[in-house]
Structure formats: structure tokens, C-alpha cells
Scaffold this motif. Sequence first.
Motif, mmCIF file in Angstrom:
data_model
loop_
_atom_site.group_PDB
_atom_site.id
_atom_site.type_symbol
_atom_site.label_atom_id
_atom_site.label_comp_id
_atom_site.label_asym_id
_atom_site.label_seq_id
_atom_site.Cartn_x
_atom_site.Cartn_y
_atom_site.Cartn_z
ATOM 1 N N GLU A 41 0.832 -1.206 0.000
ATOM 2 C CA GLU A 41 0.000 0.000 0.000
ATOM 3 C C GLU A 41 0.869 1.259 0.000
ATOM 4 N N LEU A 42 1.930 1.254 0.805
ATOM 5 C CA LEU A 42 2.843 2.404 0.838
ATOM 6 C C LEU A 42 3.487 2.633 -0.523
ATOM 7 N N ALA A 43 3.842 1.560 -1.205
ATOM 8 C CA ALA A 43 4.460 1.691 -2.520
ATOM 9 C C ALA A 43 3.496 2.338 -3.512
ATOM 10 N N ARG A 44 2.245 1.897 -3.494
ATOM 11 C CA ARG A 44 1.249 2.485 -4.393
ATOM 12 C C ARG A 44 1.031 3.960 -4.083
ATOM 13 N N GLU A 45 0.931 4.280 -2.780
ATOM 14 C CA GLU A 45 0.700 5.667 -2.396
ATOM 15 C C GLU A 45 1.890 6.549 -2.751
ATOM 16 N N ALA A 46 3.103 6.023 -2.640
ATOM 17 C CA ALA A 46 4.295 6.805 -2.994
ATOM 18 C C ALA A 46 4.291 7.149 -4.468
ATOM 19 N N VAL A 47 3.904 6.208 -5.305
ATOM 20 C CA VAL A 47 3.837 6.477 -6.746
ATOM 21 C C VAL A 47 2.760 7.516 -7.048
ATOM 22 N N ASP A 48 1.586 7.372 -6.395
ATOM 23 C CA ASP A 48 0.516 8.347 -6.589
ATOM 24 C C ASP A 48 0.958 9.743 -6.175
ATOM 25 N N ALA A 49 1.725 9.837 -5.064
ATOM 26 C CA ALA A 49 2.189 11.137 -4.585
ATOM 27 C C ALA A 49 3.126 11.789 -5.592
ATOM 28 N N ARG B 185 -3.538 9.534 -2.770
ATOM 29 C CA ARG B 185 -4.662 8.659 -2.470
ATOM 30 C C ARG B 185 -4.279 7.774 -1.296
ATOM 31 N N GLY B 186 -5.183 6.901 -0.959
ATOM 32 C CA GLY B 186 -4.902 5.965 0.116
ATOM 33 C C GLY B 186 -5.914 6.059 1.231
ATOM 34 N N ARG B 187 -5.666 5.281 2.283
ATOM 35 C CA ARG B 187 -6.563 5.221 3.428
ATOM 36 C C ARG B 187 -5.752 5.434 4.699
ATOM 37 N N VAL B 188 -6.276 6.251 5.588
ATOM 38 C CA VAL B 188 -5.652 6.493 6.882
ATOM 39 C C VAL B 188 -6.629 6.032 7.960
ATOM 40 N N THR B 189 -6.215 5.097 8.796
ATOM 41 C CA THR B 189 -7.052 4.628 9.894
ATOM 42 C C THR B 189 -6.578 5.298 11.176
ATOM 43 N N VAL B 190 -7.484 6.016 11.816
ATOM 44 C CA VAL B 190 -7.157 6.808 13.002
ATOM 45 C C VAL B 190 -7.888 6.237 14.208
ATOM 46 N N GLY B 191 -7.147 5.897 15.249
ATOM 47 C CA GLY B 191 -7.749 5.472 16.501
ATOM 48 C C GLY B 191 -8.060 6.680 17.365
ATOM 49 N N PRO C 188 -8.934 14.957 -2.003
ATOM 50 C CA PRO C 188 -10.211 14.228 -1.949
ATOM 51 C C PRO C 188 -10.076 12.736 -2.196
ATOM 52 N N GLY C 189 -8.943 12.285 -2.699
ATOM 53 C CA GLY C 189 -8.750 10.860 -2.929
ATOM 54 C C GLY C 189 -8.353 10.082 -1.696
ATOM 55 N N VAL C 190 -8.098 10.775 -0.593
ATOM 56 C CA VAL C 190 -7.704 10.112 0.648
ATOM 57 C C VAL C 190 -8.956 9.791 1.479
ATOM 58 N N VAL C 191 -9.042 8.564 1.944
ATOM 59 C CA VAL C 191 -10.148 8.123 2.792
ATOM 60 C C VAL C 191 -9.652 8.043 4.237
ATOM 61 N N VAL C 192 -10.361 8.677 5.150
ATOM 62 C CA VAL C 192 -10.014 8.635 6.572
ATOM 63 C C VAL C 192 -11.030 7.753 7.291
ATOM 64 N N GLN C 193 -10.528 6.717 7.931
ATOM 65 C CA GLN C 193 -11.374 5.798 8.691
ATOM 66 C C GLN C 193 -11.102 6.003 10.172
ATOM 67 N N LEU C 194 -12.147 6.297 10.947
ATOM 68 C CA LEU C 194 -12.014 6.510 12.387
ATOM 69 C C LEU C 194 -12.420 5.239 13.126
ATOM 70 N N ARG C 195 -11.611 4.858 14.095
ATOM 71 C CA ARG C 195 -11.888 3.668 14.894
ATOM 72 C C ARG C 195 -11.887 4.079 16.364
ATOM 73 N N GLN C 196 -13.054 4.093 16.979
ATOM 74 C CA GLN C 196 -13.174 4.500 18.382
ATOM 75 C C GLN C 196 -13.033 3.281 19.282
ATOM 76 N N ALA C 197 -12.180 3.398 20.299
ATOM 77 C CA ALA C 197 -11.939 2.265 21.197
ATOM 78 C C ALA C 197 -11.307 2.774 22.480
ATOM 79 N N ALA C 198 -11.195 1.878 23.454
ATOM 80 C CA ALA C 198 -10.473 2.191 24.687
ATOM 81 C C ALA C 198 -8.987 2.347 24.376
ATOM 82 N N ALA D 6 -0.352 9.650 2.832
ATOM 83 C CA ALA D 6 -1.674 10.090 3.281
ATOM 84 C C ALA D 6 -1.678 10.371 4.780
ATOM 85 N N ALA D 7 -1.041 9.491 5.562
ATOM 86 C CA ALA D 7 -0.962 9.711 7.007
ATOM 87 C C ALA D 7 -0.138 10.952 7.314
#
Length: 289
Positions: A76-84, A90-96, A117-127, A280-281
Motif C-alpha cells: 500500500e505504501l508503494a502504491r501511495e508513494a507512486v501516486d504522490a 490517495r490511500g486510506r488512513v485509519t485513526v484510533g 479528496p482521494g484520501v479516505v479517513v477511517q475513524l476507529r473509536q476504542a479504549a 496520506a498519514a
Amino acid sequence: MDLRQMEVVVAVADTGGFTAAARRLHVVQSAVSGTVRALERELGITLFDRTTHRVALSPAGEAFVPAARATLKAAELAREAVDAVKGHLRGRVTVGIMQGVWAGLHHAVAALRAEHPGVVVQLRQAAVADIRQALRDGTVDLAIVALDRQQQRGLVTRLLSREDMVLVTSSRDGLPWTTPNCEVDLTHVAHMPLVDFSPGWAIRYAVDRAFRTAGVERTTTFEVNDIVAAAELVRNDLGVCIMPGSIANHFPDLSQHQFQRHAPSWKVMVVRPPGETSPAADALLQHIT
């Protein structure tokens, strides 16, 4: 062995079953089962122990899945580096994130989405304990959490804010713990019906630490894993609760009381694992900090 096989195995491990993994991957269940069996034949091992009631990782699977996650992340990092390089981030960032703590994250996400706008941010709520483990596992890219010094070990941190906590009580007149604007101490609070958060929550860590420092023992009357539930118990005169003032401000009908000494406190920080982060991160981190 290819990336798709690794993705399927990780999906089964994450969801706990072949049917759930198929739903996640948008394929039929037989395709998931067939992919896993083919990889097991190729490796000469069993990745999952299967029974009529559950699917669990075998010892070999326990060793395989973290390596597969790392390989998928590298791809995934390799693909995102080429896109950059091409100018299309582009890519996905998962945030706790802990419940009730945004620390301006919504502004950072909005700014990132406007810029990329090509970056997707996914939020994960947890302890906080679960978020820390997810950072280690690589299933979360970065997090906004409150960690003590020991919990920060092995992670890259940047402080966002420091905050003392307050005692939150009902505003109703005539109750023994609702004298307006009065300061309190932990000895006083220990004799009140206390609404505590579950072990593993950052607020619970801070409150436990404060009582230990003050040398005061307390008894928990209620234990909840939801801030709104805690506020509702307080609102109905069933107890009192210790929480950060920024969270207490969401409940203006409740009273807040400062601590005279030994006030529980926490430090909210943005945290990530050591090593390289995805473009993306990195972009999101710039907006957060």
C-alpha cells in the motif's frame, strides 16, 4: 503466494469466519475458503483451526498474519508513494480515537479532504488499551489518545493538550454533593457513589493514578463504557463522575467542581508507530499538529 491470498487470510483472521470475510471482501464464501485452502496446501501448514462453531488462528496462522499485514502495508505504501509523485495523493488512513476526544480532529479531516479528496479517513473509536495494541499490530496508522509515560514506550508522540479533570455532579438543589462552585478533594469523593469508566479507558487510568497518589481507596458504584451513560447516571442523582472538563462541557446542565489537590489529569497526544508513515498519514498529521 500473492497479495490477494494474504488479504483473504487477514480478512478471515479479523472477522473470525469465512462468511464474514466474504462479506468484507465482497466475494462469495466459497472463494474465500478456496483461497485459504490453496495457500495452506502451498505452505504445507494449517492457518486456521476449524470447528463447527468457530474459526481460530492456528499457531502457524498466528505467525503468518502479522507478516502478511506488514507485506500488505508495504504494498500500500508503494502504491501511495507512486501516486504522490504523480501529484494524486490517495490511500486510506485509519485513526484510533478515544470516546469524547476529538482535539480538533474534525477540522484536520475536513482540511485533508479538501486538499486531497482521494484520501479516505477511517475513524476507529476504542479504549486506549485497544488503540495502543492496534498501533502495534499495524491496524491503526495513528491515534489521538491520552497515554501515560509507560504506555508511550515504543511509539512516536506529539503533545496536543494537557488537562485537569473535574468532578461532575447533578445540579439539583438539596443533594449532599451539589454545593455550587465548591472545591472537592479525593477523600471527599471516595465517600460518594462514584460512576467510573471501564478499565482500559484513559480516564480510568488517570483517576486510578490520582487516588493511588493521594493514598485514598474508593469503591466504584457504577462502571460504564460510555460517556453519555455516565452523564445520565449523574443527571438522575445516582452518583458523581470524574472526567476532563472539555468532555464535561458537553453536559451544561451538570455542575463541575475543581479539585483542591491531586486532581486527575491527562495529556492528549497524537501517536503513531515508529518508522515510515504513508504519504496520506503524513498529510493528515500536518493538519492535526
